[in-house]
Design a protein around this motif. Structure first.
Motif, PDB file in Angstrom:
ATOM      1  N   GLY A 239       0.827  -1.204   0.000  1.00 57.56           N
ATOM      2  CA  GLY A 239       0.000   0.000   0.000  1.00 57.56           C
ATOM      3  C   GLY A 239       0.858   1.248   0.000  1.00 57.56           C
ATOM      4  O   GLY A 239       0.629   2.183  -0.788  1.00 57.56           O
ATOM      5  N   GLU A 240       1.889   1.244   0.860  1.00 51.81           N
ATOM      6  CA  GLU A 240       2.789   2.399   0.921  1.00 51.81           C
ATOM      7  C   GLU A 240       3.464   2.624  -0.420  1.00 51.81           C
ATOM      8  O   GLU A 240       3.585   3.751  -0.907  1.00 51.81           O
ATOM      9  CB  GLU A 240       3.882   2.141   1.964  1.00 51.81           C
ATOM     10  CG  GLU A 240       3.579   2.762   3.312  1.00 51.81           C
ATOM     11  CD  GLU A 240       4.538   2.263   4.366  1.00 51.81           C
ATOM     12  OE1 GLU A 240       5.742   2.130   4.061  1.00 51.81           O
ATOM     13  OE2 GLU A 240       4.061   1.967   5.478  1.00 51.81           O
ATOM     14  N   MET A 241       3.895   1.529  -1.001  1.00 55.81           N
ATOM     15  CA  MET A 241       4.599   1.601  -2.271  1.00 55.81           C
ATOM     16  C   MET A 241       3.686   2.176  -3.344  1.00 55.81           C
ATOM     17  O   MET A 241       4.116   3.011  -4.148  1.00 55.81           O
ATOM     18  CB  MET A 241       5.018   0.192  -2.657  1.00 55.81           C
ATOM     19  CG  MET A 241       5.853   0.134  -3.872  1.00 55.81           C
ATOM     20  SD  MET A 241       7.264  -0.876  -3.473  1.00 55.81           S
ATOM     21  CE  MET A 241       8.240  -0.614  -4.890  1.00 55.81           C
ATOM     22  N   ILE A 242       2.423   1.747  -3.333  1.00 54.21           N
ATOM     23  CA  ILE A 242       1.477   2.248  -4.332  1.00 54.21           C
ATOM     24  C   ILE A 242       1.315   3.756  -4.164  1.00 54.21           C
ATOM     25  O   ILE A 242       1.332   4.518  -5.142  1.00 54.21           O
ATOM     26  CB  ILE A 242       0.126   1.527  -4.189  1.00 54.21           C
ATOM     27  CG1 ILE A 242       0.271   0.080  -4.658  1.00 54.21           C
ATOM     28  CG2 ILE A 242      -0.957   2.215  -5.013  1.00 54.21           C
ATOM     29  CD1 ILE A 242      -0.891  -0.786  -4.304  1.00 54.21           C
ATOM     30  N   ASN A 243       1.194   4.199  -2.918  1.00 56.40           N
ATOM     31  CA  ASN A 243       1.062   5.640  -2.668  1.00 56.40           C
ATOM     32  C   ASN A 243       2.250   6.405  -3.221  1.00 56.40           C
ATOM     33  O   ASN A 243       2.091   7.428  -3.893  1.00 56.40           O
ATOM     34  CB  ASN A 243       0.953   5.905  -1.173  1.00 56.40           C
ATOM     35  CG  ASN A 243      -0.423   5.542  -0.657  1.00 56.40           C
ATOM     36  OD1 ASN A 243      -1.349   5.362  -1.455  1.00 56.40           O
ATOM     37  ND2 ASN A 243      -0.560   5.413   0.648  1.00 56.40           N
ATOM     38  N   LYS A 244       3.444   5.891  -2.935  1.00 53.65           N
ATOM     39  CA  LYS A 244       4.652   6.581  -3.388  1.00 53.65           C
ATOM     40  C   LYS A 244       4.701   6.631  -4.904  1.00 53.65           C
ATOM     41  O   LYS A 244       4.994   7.672  -5.499  1.00 53.65           O
ATOM     42  CB  LYS A 244       5.884   5.829  -2.877  1.00 53.65           C
ATOM     43  CG  LYS A 244       6.466   6.440  -1.616  1.00 53.65           C
ATOM     44  CD  LYS A 244       7.823   5.819  -1.344  1.00 53.65           C
ATOM     45  CE  LYS A 244       8.032   5.686   0.154  1.00 53.65           C
ATOM     46  NZ  LYS A 244       8.945   4.593   0.460  1.00 53.65           N
ATOM     47  N   LEU A 245       4.405   5.482  -5.515  1.00 48.74           N
ATOM     48  CA  LEU A 245       4.477   5.409  -6.976  1.00 48.74           C
ATOM     49  C   LEU A 245       3.443   6.324  -7.602  1.00 48.74           C
ATOM     50  O   LEU A 245       3.706   6.977  -8.616  1.00 48.74           O
ATOM     51  CB  LEU A 245       4.274   3.966  -7.448  1.00 48.74           C
ATOM     52  CG  LEU A 245       5.468   3.040  -7.238  1.00 48.74           C
ATOM     53  CD1 LEU A 245       5.085   1.616  -7.564  1.00 48.74           C
ATOM     54  CD2 LEU A 245       6.633   3.469  -8.111  1.00 48.74           C
ATOM     55  N   THR A 246       2.245   6.370  -6.992  1.00 50.75           N
ATOM     56  CA  THR A 246       1.190   7.216  -7.550  1.00 50.75           C
ATOM     57  C   THR A 246       1.606   8.683  -7.485  1.00 50.75           C
ATOM     58  O   THR A 246       1.409   9.446  -8.443  1.00 50.75           O
ATOM     59  CB  THR A 246      -0.123   7.013  -6.776  1.00 50.75           C
ATOM     60  OG1 THR A 246      -0.293   5.635  -6.543  1.00 50.75           O
ATOM     61  CG2 THR A 246      -1.302   7.559  -7.535  1.00 50.75           C
ATOM     62  N   LEU A 247       2.204   9.072  -6.354  1.00 48.77           N
ATOM     63  CA  LEU A 247       2.687  10.448  -6.200  1.00 48.77           C
ATOM     64  C   LEU A 247       3.710  10.757  -7.283  1.00 48.77           C
ATOM     65  O   LEU A 247       3.612  11.778  -7.987  1.00 48.77           O
ATOM     66  CB  LEU A 247       3.324  10.579  -4.810  1.00 48.77           C
ATOM     67  CG  LEU A 247       3.720  11.991  -4.397  1.00 48.77           C
ATOM     68  CD1 LEU A 247       2.484  12.845  -4.206  1.00 48.77           C
ATOM     69  CD2 LEU A 247       4.532  11.947  -3.113  1.00 48.77           C
ATOM     70  N   ASN A 248       4.633   9.821  -7.414  1.00 49.08           N
ATOM     71  CA  ASN A 248       5.680   9.971  -8.417  1.00 49.08           C
ATOM     72  C   ASN A 248       5.076  10.096  -9.817  1.00 49.08           C
ATOM     73  O   ASN A 248       5.463  10.966 -10.609  1.00 49.08           O
ATOM     74  CB  ASN A 248       6.567   8.724  -8.343  1.00 49.08           C
ATOM     75  CG  ASN A 248       7.952   9.001  -8.866  1.00 49.08           C
ATOM     76  OD1 ASN A 248       8.137   9.942  -9.621  1.00 49.08           O
ATOM     77  ND2 ASN A 248       8.910   8.181  -8.459  1.00 49.08           N
ATOM     78  N   TYR A 249       4.084   9.253 -10.077  1.00 45.91           N
ATOM     79  CA  TYR A 249       3.428   9.233 -11.393  1.00 45.91           C
ATOM     80  C   TYR A 249       2.779  10.589 -11.664  1.00 45.91           C
ATOM     81  O   TYR A 249       2.952  11.174 -12.730  1.00 45.91           O
ATOM     82  CB  TYR A 249       2.388   8.114 -11.395  1.00 45.91           C
ATOM     83  CG  TYR A 249       1.518   8.067 -12.621  1.00 45.91           C
ATOM     84  CD1 TYR A 249       1.991   7.484 -13.795  1.00 45.91           C
ATOM     85  CD2 TYR A 249       0.234   8.593 -12.612  1.00 45.91           C
ATOM     86  CE1 TYR A 249       1.201   7.433 -14.916  1.00 45.91           C
ATOM     87  CE2 TYR A 249      -0.559   8.552 -13.723  1.00 45.91           C
ATOM     88  CZ  TYR A 249      -0.072   7.977 -14.883  1.00 45.91           C
ATOM     89  OH  TYR A 249      -0.847   7.928 -16.003  1.00 45.91           O
ATOM     90  N   ASN A 250       2.041  11.112 -10.674  1.00 47.81           N
ATOM     91  CA  ASN A 250       1.341  12.381 -10.859  1.00 47.81           C
ATOM     92  C   ASN A 250       2.318  13.526 -11.067  1.00 47.81           C
ATOM     93  O   ASN A 250       2.095  14.391 -11.926  1.00 47.81           O
ATOM     94  CB  ASN A 250       0.451  12.667  -9.650  1.00 47.81           C
ATOM     95  CG  ASN A 250      -0.782  11.774  -9.675  1.00 47.81           C
ATOM     96  OD1 ASN A 250      -1.147  11.277 -10.733  1.00 47.81           O
ATOM     97  ND2 ASN A 250      -1.384  11.572  -8.525  1.00 47.81           N
ATOM     98  N   ARG A 251       3.422  13.498 -10.290  1.00 48.80           N
ATOM     99  CA  ARG A 251       4.421  14.565 -10.446  1.00 48.80           C
ATOM    100  C   ARG A 251       5.011  14.526 -11.835  1.00 48.80           C
ATOM    101  O   ARG A 251       5.175  15.564 -12.490  1.00 48.80           O
ATOM    102  CB  ARG A 251       5.538  14.389  -9.426  1.00 48.80           C
ATOM    103  CG  ARG A 251       5.082  14.828  -8.068  1.00 48.80           C
ATOM    104  CD  ARG A 251       6.263  15.312  -7.237  1.00 48.80           C
ATOM    105  NE  ARG A 251       5.752  15.786  -5.976  1.00 48.80           N
ATOM    106  CZ  ARG A 251       6.231  15.410  -4.799  1.00 48.80           C
ATOM    107  NH1 ARG A 251       7.239  14.566  -4.736  1.00 48.80           N
ATOM    108  NH2 ARG A 251       5.714  15.889  -3.698  1.00 48.80           N
ATOM    109  N   THR A 252       5.347  13.355 -12.290  1.00 48.07           N
ATOM    110  CA  THR A 252       5.947  13.215 -13.619  1.00 48.07           C
ATOM    111  C   THR A 252       4.983  13.716 -14.685  1.00 48.07           C
ATOM    112  O   THR A 252       5.367  14.407 -15.626  1.00 48.07           O
ATOM    113  CB  THR A 252       6.309  11.744 -13.881  1.00 48.07           C
ATOM    114  OG1 THR A 252       6.918  11.211 -12.729  1.00 48.07           O
ATOM    115  CG2 THR A 252       7.236  11.609 -15.069  1.00 48.07           C
TER     116      THR A 252
END
Lengths: 136, 295
Positions: free
Chosen positions: B263-276
């Motif tokens: 779950g944590e990883m998904i949150n981080k990746l999603t944040l990263n995805y949105n920033r990109t």
């Protein structure tokens, strides 16, 4: 009538624990009736049926494949290798086990006497199981 | 920075991992309850067996022809360790803990100059110990593929140990398993089985106590000769059941952690995805605007 505490346990569960008037156990050297106030004893059991009497009538019959029993004046504890109420004993299952036991006995010719005795005891227990299942 | 497509792929993959670990957690929780019930159901038998053994053992222990299983062979040169572990992995440090514990034990014994033999019950422990102690392993037993381990299986293991004792292959037998303390805590522990450790009551009870009054049918020795292997089997059964309960407890905790981490990883990746994604949009806008200004 006076009662005593009868406990019947198998490795898998506690089958019975209540006050009864009499229990007949299939002891290794013959059937043995236990009434309240029995002298303290430890006996081995062979394959057979434990009959429980309450209120002057046999209320429960359970097949055991062998085990031990500890009798004290106010308590009787049966440690059964395996215990099934007679009504739940299936004839087909018992016969399959008998066949298995017979094969094991036939194959045990070269084993040590102790092992042969153990196999023989299993065979006899299986035979009793079949006859009990037939009668039920 | 990773491309949007790559990030999207990673998010999907971690999401499906989370689904799997979540499902495994549920399954482990359900199986844990069943295993715990089974372990509890075996307790009355073990307790009564202990009581009977105490009264019998006290009266026979003194005699010179007492069975080997009760008093031992008289020496302690060869040790047999029965190591009970899980058959499957993905349960955190469950298998490693007990295997490590066994390894320390083996090293200790060998440092004392004793010979060690290992009988492994459960696939995971065997693989672990084989690396270092391959030559000491005398047998491997696995219940893999079995839905439920019943008393007969434990009895088969006990018979094997009995046969080894009769053949004089070892002097002392110790059972190493994960004791189930609670769902989140399993303690690797060792329990000596041969010579049998009689419950403390028998040592303190005076020979004139109520236990000495029993009559035996057949003789004490004969009863003891059948009771002791049975006791061995029930101890083994208890260890196997506790091992199973501990395994599912450990697996549940491990999978719970894994789910949370995913779950944590998904949150981080999603944040990263949105920033990109936003950075890309900004970059494109700057390109368009500066292009328009140049014209």
């Amino acid at each position: 009538m006076a009662t005593f505490q009868l406990e019947l346990v198998s490795p898998e569960k506690l089958l019975l624990s209540r006050a009864v008037e009499m229990a007949v156990l299939p002891a290794a050297e013959g059937e043995m009736g236990v009434l309240p106030g029995h002298a303290p004893m430890i006996v081995t059991l062979r394959g057979g049926v434990i009959a429980v009497t309450e209120g002057g009538q046999i209320t429960e019959r359970l097949y055991v494949a062998g085990g031990f029993a500890e009798v004290t004046p106010d308590r009787c504890t049966v440690l059964a290798d395996e215990a099934t109420p007679v009504a739940q004993l299936s004839k087909a299952g018992a016969e399959a086990r008998l066949k298995e036991a017979e094969a094991a006995y036939a194959a045990s010719g070269s084993e040590t006497p102790e092992r042969r005795d153990a196999v023989m005891a299993k065979l006899l227990a299986a035979r009793v199981a079949v006859s009990v299942a037939e009668a039920a | 920075m990773a491309s949007l497509k790559a990030l999207r792929a990673r998010i999907t993959s971690v999401k499906s991992t989370r689904k799997i670990t979540q499902a495994m957690k549920m399954v482990a929780a359900a199986k844990l309850r069943r295993a715990q019930l089974a372990a509890e159901a075996a307790r009355p038998y073990a307790e009564r067996m202990e009581r009977m053994l105490a009264s019998l053992g006290a009266s026979v222990a003194g005699s010179p022809d007492a069975p080997k299983m009760l008093v031992g062979t008289g020496s302690d040169k060869v040790h047999l360790l029965v190591v009970v572990t899980g058959d499957r992995g993905l349960a955190g440090a469950f298998n490693t803990n007990v295997s490590r514990f066994a390894r320390t034990k083996i090293r200790e014994l060998e440092a004392e100059g004793k010979t060690v033999k290992v009988l492994s019950v459960g696939r995971k422990g065997a693989t672990f110990l084989k690396r270092e102690f391959g030559s000491r392993i005398v047998g491997e037993i696995s219940f893999q593929g079995k839905k439920r381990v019943d008393f007969g299986d434990a009895q088969a293991v006990a018979t094997r140990v009995t046969e080894m004792l009769e053949a004089g292959e070892f002097d002392v037998c110790t059972l190493v398993y994960n004791r189930f303390r609670s769902v989140i805590s399993q303690v690797p522990s060792a329990q000596q089985m041969i010579p049998a450790m009689l419950p403390a009551t028998s040592a303190t009870a005076a020979p004139t106590g109520p236990q000495a009054l029993y009559e035996y049918e057949p003789s004490e020795e004969e009863i003891l000769a059948t009771l002791l292997p049975q006791n061995l089997a029930i101890q083994m059964y208890r260890a196997i059941l506790e091992n199973a309960a501990g395994f599912f407890g450990s697996q549940m905790t491990a999978m719970d952690n894994a789910t949370r981490n995913a779950g944590e990883m998904i949150n981080k990746l999603t944040l990263n995805y949105n920033r990109t994604r936003q950075a890309n949009i900004t970059r494109e806008l700057i390109e368009i605007i500066s292009g328009a200004e140049a014209v």
